[in-house]
Design an enzyme around this catalytic site. Structure first.
Site, PDB file in Angstrom:
ATOM      1  N   GLY A  14       0.795  -1.233   0.000  1.00 23.29           N
ATOM      2  CA  GLY A  14       0.000   0.000   0.000  1.00 23.29           C
ATOM      3  C   GLY A  14       0.821   1.274   0.000  1.00 23.29           C
ATOM      4  O   GLY A  14       0.349   2.326   0.433  1.00 23.29           O
ATOM      5  N   GLU A 102       8.439   4.668  -5.562  1.00 28.34           N
ATOM      6  CA  GLU A 102       9.357   3.708  -6.187  1.00 28.34           C
ATOM      7  C   GLU A 102      10.833   4.099  -5.958  1.00 28.34           C
ATOM      8  O   GLU A 102      11.677   3.989  -6.841  1.00 28.34           O
ATOM      9  CB  GLU A 102       9.078   3.590  -7.691  1.00 28.34           C
ATOM     10  CG  GLU A 102       7.631   3.276  -8.044  1.00 28.34           C
ATOM     11  CD  GLU A 102       7.220   1.830  -7.760  1.00 28.34           C
ATOM     12  OE1 GLU A 102       8.055   1.042  -7.278  1.00 28.34           O
ATOM     13  OE2 GLU A 102       6.042   1.506  -8.012  1.00 28.34           O
ATOM     14  N   GLN A 104      13.177   2.765  -4.508  1.00 26.25           N
ATOM     15  CA  GLN A 104      14.207   1.722  -4.607  1.00 26.25           C
ATOM     16  C   GLN A 104      15.013   1.832  -5.891  1.00 26.25           C
ATOM     17  O   GLN A 104      16.147   1.388  -5.970  1.00 26.25           O
ATOM     18  CB  GLN A 104      13.575   0.326  -4.500  1.00 26.25           C
ATOM     19  CG  GLN A 104      12.746  -0.126  -5.697  1.00 26.25           C
ATOM     20  CD  GLN A 104      11.286   0.334  -5.629  1.00 26.25           C
ATOM     21  OE1 GLN A 104      10.916   1.081  -4.732  1.00 26.25           O
ATOM     22  NE2 GLN A 104      10.478  -0.115  -6.561  1.00 26.25           N
ATOM     23  N   CYS A 161       0.318 -17.133   3.755  1.00 27.75           N
ATOM     24  CA  CYS A 161       0.151 -18.013   4.923  1.00 27.75           C
ATOM     25  C   CYS A 161      -0.280 -17.230   6.165  1.00 27.75           C
ATOM     26  O   CYS A 161      -0.533 -17.820   7.213  1.00 27.75           O
ATOM     27  CB  CYS A 161       1.459 -18.745   5.208  1.00 27.75           C
ATOM     28  SG  CYS A 161       2.731 -17.667   5.866  1.00 27.75           S
ATOM     29  N   CYS A 204       6.548 -14.335   3.107  1.00 34.87           N
ATOM     30  CA  CYS A 204       7.294 -14.381   4.367  1.00 34.87           C
ATOM     31  C   CYS A 204       8.565 -15.199   4.139  1.00 34.87           C
ATOM     32  O   CYS A 204       8.721 -15.824   3.093  1.00 34.87           O
ATOM     33  CB  CYS A 204       6.447 -15.017   5.469  1.00 34.87           C
ATOM     34  SG  CYS A 204       6.260 -16.809   5.280  1.00 34.87           S
TER      35      CYS A 204
END
Ligand SMILES: [Zn+2]
Length: 217
Positions: A14, A102, A104, A161, A204
């Site tokens: 988000g 963005e 990165q 998960c 994860c």
């Protein structure tokens, strides 16, 4: 003192939505913001796209090798002129905040530019980005932001998960891949299973290692 903020998270946490919300909050109070993003991000070209459907044009793109501080100063000057000409509400007319999506994809040098905008030009900078690539290595811009930002904030999202997602698995043609270039933009929003459609899934640590066969990086 104005600060450089880095809000980082996995894909789909988000970040763009949060950025657009911050812009809205400033503007609701009659303040002006500038929005920018690196040119390398071809998704949405010159727009910031929230997955919730809100989009907005950036004020400037930062090309590879470009001087982010000089680009910011040009836009700030333009805003001050428009204020002087009565084209936007005159008070307050200066930039209240620079928002970068963005982040990165910025170079370390360009992150240093953002730091100087905050510290030397006195304008708060909020950079949003993904911490690590599909092989779990830090992106250059993120590594530098993690090193020098005054404030770090993790934006959380969950893995399939239910655990907190910290990695970004790359999916090509419906299968996880663990080699390729660091940057492969997910052009096809909503996923797909065509042979070379790139998508990402936030994972994860457990699920990442499961998919990679135990390989980390
Ligand atoms: Zn998981």
């Amino acid at each position: 003192m104005a600060k450089l903020y880095f809000r980082y998270g996995a894909m789909n946490s988000g970040k763009s939505t949060a950025l657009l919300q911050v812009a809205y909050n400033y503007e609701e109070r009659g303040q002006h913001v500038l929005l920018a993003k690196p040119e390398i991000d071809t998704k949405g070209a010159s727009q910031i796209e929230s997955r919730l459907g809100v989009t907005r044009e950036v004020d400037f793109l930062i090309p590879a090798g470009g001087d982010a501080r000089a680009l910011f100063r040009d836009e700030r000057e333009r805003m001050l002129r428009r204020g002087a000409e009565g084209l936007i509400p005159a008070e307050p007319v200066d930039v209240a905040c620079l928002l970068v999506d963005e982040a990165q994809f910025l170079s370390a040098q360009q992150v240093d530019d953002l730091f100087r905008i905050a510290v030397e030009d006195g304008i708060p900078v909020m950079a949003y980005g993904i911490r690590n690539d599909f092989l779990t290595h830090a992106f250059p811009g993120s590594a530098r932001l993690l090193a020098i930002a005054h404030s770090l904030e993790e934006m959380k999202t969950i893995c399939r998960c239910g655990r907190k997602a910290v990695f970004n698995g790359r999916v090509v043609g419906g299968r996880f891949v663990f080699d390729g270039d660091q940057v492969a933009i997910d052009e096809a929003a909503g996923g797909g299973t065509a042979p070379d459609v790139v998508t990402y899934e936030s994972l994860c640590g457990n699920c990442y290692l499961e998919e990679s066969g135990g390989r980390l990086g």
